[in-house]
Design an enzyme around this catalytic site. Structure first.
Site, PDB file in Angstrom:
ATOM      1  N   GLU A 177      45.858  44.410  31.918  1.00 11.69           N
ATOM      2  CA  GLU A 177      44.904  43.520  32.583  1.00 11.69           C
ATOM      3  C   GLU A 177      44.404  44.296  33.790  1.00 11.69           C
ATOM      4  O   GLU A 177      45.048  44.342  34.831  1.00 11.69           O
ATOM      5  CB  GLU A 177      45.611  42.220  32.964  1.00 11.69           C
ATOM      6  CG  GLU A 177      44.657  41.092  33.245  1.00 11.69           C
ATOM      7  CD  GLU A 177      44.623  40.739  34.700  1.00 11.69           C
ATOM      8  OE1 GLU A 177      43.594  41.061  35.333  1.00 11.69           O
ATOM      9  OE2 GLU A 177      45.598  40.171  35.204  1.00 11.69           O
ATOM     10  N   CYS A 236      41.103  39.879  40.473  1.00 14.68           N
ATOM     11  CA  CYS A 236      40.432  40.665  39.427  1.00 14.68           C
ATOM     12  C   CYS A 236      39.275  39.853  38.866  1.00 14.68           C
ATOM     13  O   CYS A 236      38.359  40.410  38.275  1.00 14.68           O
ATOM     14  CB  CYS A 236      41.415  41.086  38.353  1.00 14.68           C
ATOM     15  SG  CYS A 236      42.271  39.715  37.660  1.00 14.68           S
TER      16      CYS A 236
END
Ligand code: UN1
Length: 505
Positions: free
Chosen positions: A262, A296
């Site tokens: 990720e 993110c």
């Protein structure tokens, strides 16, 4: 405030940062100091692992796995339920500790603990649903089905910005699947990880499984490298930058291990002329400036329909002026500090670069010379050709660009290497459907009338392209943490070969 919290979690100064079925009393790595980014003062320090300590952690995780995988999944679920209850009890204090160590505001610190609790609830339900498919066999009297077995040790490498939730996405799913895990947290947030291990391990100890969750804090990326190269660890889940992911992912694949990545996001939102402007404004504000731009999923690129550009920008600038920057534990503050001096320098560099490339700073753009790593939330008028907008700068910089056709806006949305999150604000069904169609957003997350950040745990979280392709938390992500076995049983007396092959004597 800090000392009381540390005492509450049983954390003493230079606490051990290595847990292998129990705290290793004197880990032999370097001392790592945790700094409060709001005042640059130390919170506490922890002792990190040497290679020898890492071996102790792996040995304990191997043993933990051997025992834990024998526990029926619904029984594992009951133990995870107890962890969820303990987290509920500690939500306020653990949230505050996260606020102190990361600089995120109180409700976001607590939101992170809530995300861990949600994972425990989700995993409890899953514990009775780890099921496989039954397929129709082409052969008479044959049965074809799949089953899922525990995988082994899962390595979890997490970033500073979600020091609790992202660990839970991985470790709680791993545990429900019958795996043990080894956690290497960010060196910016060692204290949060020690506190979490303290809470979780006391429950695991009471249940006779103290070695299921372990912790291996190391200086720099040492433990991440050890984990990446370790054949005893079949799955490595890592969160961080694309650069980190490329290095780590290739190390894991060298040994044909599995990785779950990720990585960076460079998320965009499109505001159509038909959007509910108030709703869009609030969403942009949270997604772009919330968590000081350090998610993110943070909104980094905003595409405004040219008919509403001036009006929306005016409202946005006004809203930005109302964002209170300050100590994240104070009521009314919406933006705390960045994590470090380095993060501030990188933000200032990106702003300079944007200006050189033709960008115009509309709001913010400066560091706030204060006791901590504070900056102004920043809006830059940009154009899609600027190189700097290709990069993820982990800071509250929002690049704003006009568009005329939805087709162009979608092309801009997709025109970066990263592919995590995306959003469109529109009241037009046709536009929304276009954005969600195969011609639309190429990201792992695509939202309508909701910002790019703040996903719930129930869906699969992750992104395409340089974001790494991994999916974590909800949906069927548990399958990453198990091994699938396809079974064929012949219930008849004849040996029949598939595809009609004959092999008779
Ligand atoms: C991250 O920043 O690595 O969707 C995770 C969100 C959070 C998770 C962010 N639930 O913004």
């Amino acid at each position: 405030m800090i000392n009381e919290l540390l005492e509450k979690f049983g954390i003493h100064h230079t606490h051990s940062g290595v847990y292998a079925g129990d705290w290793i009393t004197r880990p032999e790595g370097m001392e790592i100091e945790s700094i409060n980014p709001s005042d640059k003062k130390p919170i506490a320090s922890v002792m990190s692992a040497s290679r020898k300590n890492y071996e102790q952690v792996v040995a304990s995780a191997v043993e933990g796995f051997e025992k834990w995988r024998k526990v029926p999944a619904p029984k594992r679920g009951d133990i995870i339920r107890q962890i969820g209850a303990a987290l509920r009890k500690n939500k306020k204090d653990l949230g505050l500790l996260i606020t102190l160590e990361t600089g995120k505001i109180l409700s976001e610190g607590q939101g992170e603990v809530q995300e861990m609790i949600d994972m425990c609830d989700f995993a409890l339900g899953l514990s009775r649903q780890l099921h496989g498919l039954t397929m129709a066999s082409e052969r008479k009297d044959h049965r074809l089905f799949e089953q899922w077995h525990p995988l082994g040790i899962v390595g979890i490498i997490s970033a500073f910005n979600f020091p609790a939730a992202v660990w839970a996405w991985n470790s709680i799913l791993a545990a429900i699947c019958g795996d043990s895990s080894i956690w290497k947290p960010s060196t910016h947030t060692p204290v949060t990880s020690v506190a979490i291990l303290g809470i979780v391990s006391s429950i695991m100890r009471e249940n006779g499984h103290a070695d299921v969750f372990s912790l291996c804090i190391s200086e720099m990326h040492l433990a991440a490298e050890w984990i990446a190269e370790d054949r005893r660890i079949p799955l490595v889940s890592a969160t961080g930058s694309c650069e980190m992911g490329k290095v780590l992912g290739s190390k894991v694949s060298q040994r044909l291990g599995r990785s779950l990545l990720e990585l960076g996001g460079n998320n965009a939102a499109i505001i159509s002329h038909s959007a509910n402007m108030e709703q869009a404004l609030r969403a942009v504000l949270f997604s772009a400036a919330g968590t000081a731009g350090q998610r993110c999923t943070t909104l980094r690129r905003l595409f405004l329909h040219d008919s509403i550009e001036i009006m929306f920008l005016e409202k946005l600038r006004e809203a930005y002026r109302g964002i209170k920057v300050g100590d994240p534990w104070e009521e009314g503050v919406l933006m705390g500090p960045l994590i470090s001096e380095n993060a501030v320098d990188k933000m200032m560099w990106a702003i300079q670069e944007a200006k050189k490339q033709g960008g115009k700073v509309l709001t913010g753009g400066n560091r706030i010379l204060d006791k901590g790593y504070f900056v102004e939330p920043t809006i830059i008028l940009a154009n899609p050709e600027m190189q700097i907008i290709q990069q993820e700068t982990f800071a509250p910089i929002l690049y704003v660009m006009p568009y005329h056709n939805l087709e162009d806006a979608i092309r801009y949305n997709n025109g970066v290497h990263q592919g995590l999150s995306s959003a469109i604000f529109t009241d037009s069904l046709r536009e929304a459907e276009e954005f969600l169609s195969y011609r639309g957003s190429d990201c792992g997350l695509a939202n309508v009338n909701i910002g790019t950040s703040g996903a719930e745990i129930g869906g699969a979280f992750g992104g395409e392209k340089d974001t790494g392709g991994g999916r974590e938390s909800g949906s069927d992500c548990w399958k990453n943490y198990m091994r699938r076995q396809t079974c064929t049983i012949n219930g008849g007396n004849q040996l029949q070969l598939a595809q009609g092959v004959r092999f008779d004597l």
